[in-house]
Design an enzyme around this catalytic site. Sequence first.
Site, short mmCIF file in Angstrom:
data_model
loop_
_atom_site.label_atom_id
_atom_site.label_comp_id
_atom_site.label_asym_id
_atom_site.label_seq_id
_atom_site.Cartn_x
_atom_site.Cartn_y
_atom_site.Cartn_z
N ARG A 73 -0.81 46.85 58.89
CA ARG A 73 -1.32 47.30 60.19
C ARG A 73 -2.59 48.11 59.96
NH1 ARG A 73 4.41 48.98 63.24
NH2 ARG A 73 5.32 46.89 63.06
N HIS A 131 16.55 40.53 62.97
CA HIS A 131 16.57 40.02 64.34
C HIS A 131 17.85 39.23 64.55
CE1 HIS A 131 12.24 40.70 63.54
NE2 HIS A 131 12.29 41.17 64.77
N LYS A 169 15.60 49.71 75.03
CA LYS A 169 15.84 49.93 73.61
C LYS A 169 16.57 51.24 73.39
CE LYS A 169 11.26 52.07 72.93
NZ LYS A 169 10.08 52.15 72.06
N ASP A 199 13.51 44.82 58.36
CA ASP A 199 13.41 44.13 59.65
C ASP A 199 14.57 43.15 59.80
OD1 ASP A 199 11.98 44.08 61.93
OD2 ASP A 199 10.24 43.04 61.12
N HIS A 228 16.09 43.31 68.21
CA HIS A 228 15.29 43.80 67.08
C HIS A 228 16.03 45.00 66.47
CE1 HIS A 228 11.50 41.71 68.47
NE2 HIS A 228 12.17 41.77 69.62
N CYS A 245 8.88 39.46 63.79
CA CYS A 245 9.62 38.77 64.85
C CYS A 245 9.03 37.41 65.24
CB CYS A 245 9.80 39.67 66.07
SG CYS A 245 8.44 40.75 66.46
N GLN A 253 9.56 46.97 55.77
CA GLN A 253 10.65 47.58 56.53
C GLN A 253 11.86 46.65 56.52
OE1 GLN A 253 8.99 48.32 60.42
NE2 GLN A 253 9.47 46.28 61.17
#
Length: 817
Positions: free
Chosen positions: A519, A541, A637, A539, A684, A490, A537
């Site tokens: 990570r 946005h 969320k 991902d 997200h 992000c 992933q």
Amino acid sequence: MAAEALAAEAVASRLARQEEDIRWLWAEVHRLRDEQLNAPDRCQAEGPCLTREVAQLRAENRELRHRLYRLRLCLAEELSHQARLESAARAEAGRAAAGAQPPPSQSPEEDVKKEIDPDNEVKNPPNFMKERLKFFEILKKDHQLLLAISEKKGNTSNVITVRVADGRIVKGEAWKTTPYQVAAEISQELAETTVVAKVNGELWDLDRPLEGDATVELLTFEDEEAQAVYWHSSAHILGEALELHYGGLLCCSLPGGGGFHYDVYLEDRAVSSAELPVLQSMCQAIIKEQQPFERLEVSTEVLLDLFKYDKFKCRILKEKVATPTTTVYRCGPLVELCKGPHIRHTGNIKVIKIFKNSLAYWADNPEMETLQRVYGVSFPDEQRMAAWEELQAEARARDHRTIGKEQELFFFHDLSPGSCFFLPRGAFIYNTLIDFIREQHHLRNFKEVLSPNMYSCKLWEASGHWQHYSANMFTFDIDKDTFALKPMNCPGHCLMFAHRPRSWREMPIRLADFGVLHRNEPSGALSGLTCVRRFQQDDAHIFCTVGQVDGNSGRHGHHRSMLGQIEEEIKGCLQFLQSVYSTFGFSFQLNLSTRPENFLGETELWDEAEKQLQNSLMEFGKPWKINAGDGAFYGPKIDVEIRDALGRYHQCATIQLDFQLPIRFNLTYVSKDGDDKKNPVIIHQAILGSVERMIAILSENYGGKWPFWLSPRQVMVIPVGPTCEKYALQISSDFFEEGFMADVDLDRGCTLNNKIRNAQLAQYNFIFVVGEKEETNHAVNVRTRDNKIHGEISVISTIDKLKNLKQSRTLNAEEEF
């Protein structure tokens, strides 16, 4: 001794008087405040003065409590010592008369042993246990005394009305009637099967008195909340066993995931799997004793004294408990800091199993203390336990690590812990999943981007991740600057949005990224594909416009109406995940996570955003729940849990609103009315989540029987004899060129039937047997891994059918062929 007893009584009497004074003073405070509201010109000094007086009295009260405790402790010690002397004198006199040998003396610690365990299996109970129990009993007597004084002084009616969930109305008495008594009045069977109550929407111990008129729900083990309470109480039983067996410091217990676990700190030793049967036997003995769960609300200052031997409890009290008081629960010798609620007594647990142990870290931080984690499960009957054990056996057979090895999909190596090596067949699954989502992105007008893998720490400082997440990032120094491998996409996407001016005409802007993420997960948490350090992933946005400013007042004289794009985009996200999960054959549960305590931003904005998410969920038409206070600090969320073939839930997809990141990066766009300082809102979105974790879930869900479109072994060609091998190779090549994962078995040392069986066991979706007849007709003889025979079909027709089945992504290609 008499003087100490009189001193204790005097302190107790003074304590009772001061409690009455405090109640009177607070009543005066409220009366004076009401008068001040009605007479604003009146002197304002009285209220604060009285409040300070109350604070001073309460401070003195705390000191008196400590003094009372110490006096009573000394008195108890003296009485105990006196009783032992008298008992020893009587025994000596009896032995002198009988000429017997004196038995060895028994210490108070041995009395505790006997009380704890009739069979004396515990050799050395912890030193703090005896004093902790005495402390608890003193606090309990103080509580009972204050309650008795309150009842004596009370002049109002204690009759209350209790409405049971089925519509029945029962009369009761405040501070005396309990939910268990209400249940027993309806039916004794109901009372015995009820695990916990819900009083006015709050979970409530069955033996905790009702405090006023109430609506009571009686929850049995079938209810998810009751299961959590049942397993939480079971964890306390395990905690008692751990404390007795190891003498360690209990850290935290947690129900969930079909069972419970307890973390214990043992300094320089570890729990061995060979000790689990011993712990299980101790738990069974505790259950047999039917130890009641006792609840007590105590001030944090007193609890710091009670748990002074335990640095972990003191940390929790100082760092996590923000209220003046909190609760502790006792069962047997265990006194534990706990919010509760719990079952009535340990005997309500009918069957328990302690089955696993592992390492953990305090606060999940590898830089903190190493803890020993022990897992268990319990049920109210043997049948449920047998069903659970059967499910575990099936889960072990479906373990993705086993499937990955047997099917040659992936492996891990010590030289790169937490990073998976995907072999060709595993890479096929990986790429097929990404291609699937890439296709869905294209259909929904997402634009795929590529972003860097490492950034200066300045980026993460701007986003806020450095302050909260740096311990989980891989960092290194370059040219006197600190860099980090990205753990999420992000912030990079924010830089992409900001690299040129933006207009409302081009929004919403939907960016998708399959970039590699890293990570720094603790080594003890790494577990196959479900928890890794290197992953990708899906991902995405979405940068959305917000509605126009209205005239309502807020921190800046207005608040923004979240109309238009956001609600439509959320609907699109929900439809996206439904399309993907139905393709996999998953059902799912939606959870709306709302504003947490540490939220950032304006309350009005949060309220409007949550309202829009609720509207989207309502219109979506699927069941959903609210997880109050579980939202991210930057926005509410929607979390999505998928349900696999074994009935287990996995959280994968997430849809999050983010108001803060655009502000932190000063992202703006030109609105329709010409305002060039408008901040967008970011959504997200991740549907698969981690591709690695999704492969683990799919492996176990299908049990290695991959659906045709995703299968790494789609076609096996088997010649009936050596004369047909050339044709078999040609067929395999033709199907491979058409995009299928096709192989050929030319092992002459294996019979035809064995080759077919081997291909079925290897989970090839289709097996083509070819001989001279098939070669003459340019055909294949088709059968499936489940041994359904479709017979001879031309090669061209077979290719067309398989292409259609692959494109449709059906779950039953073998049947539909």
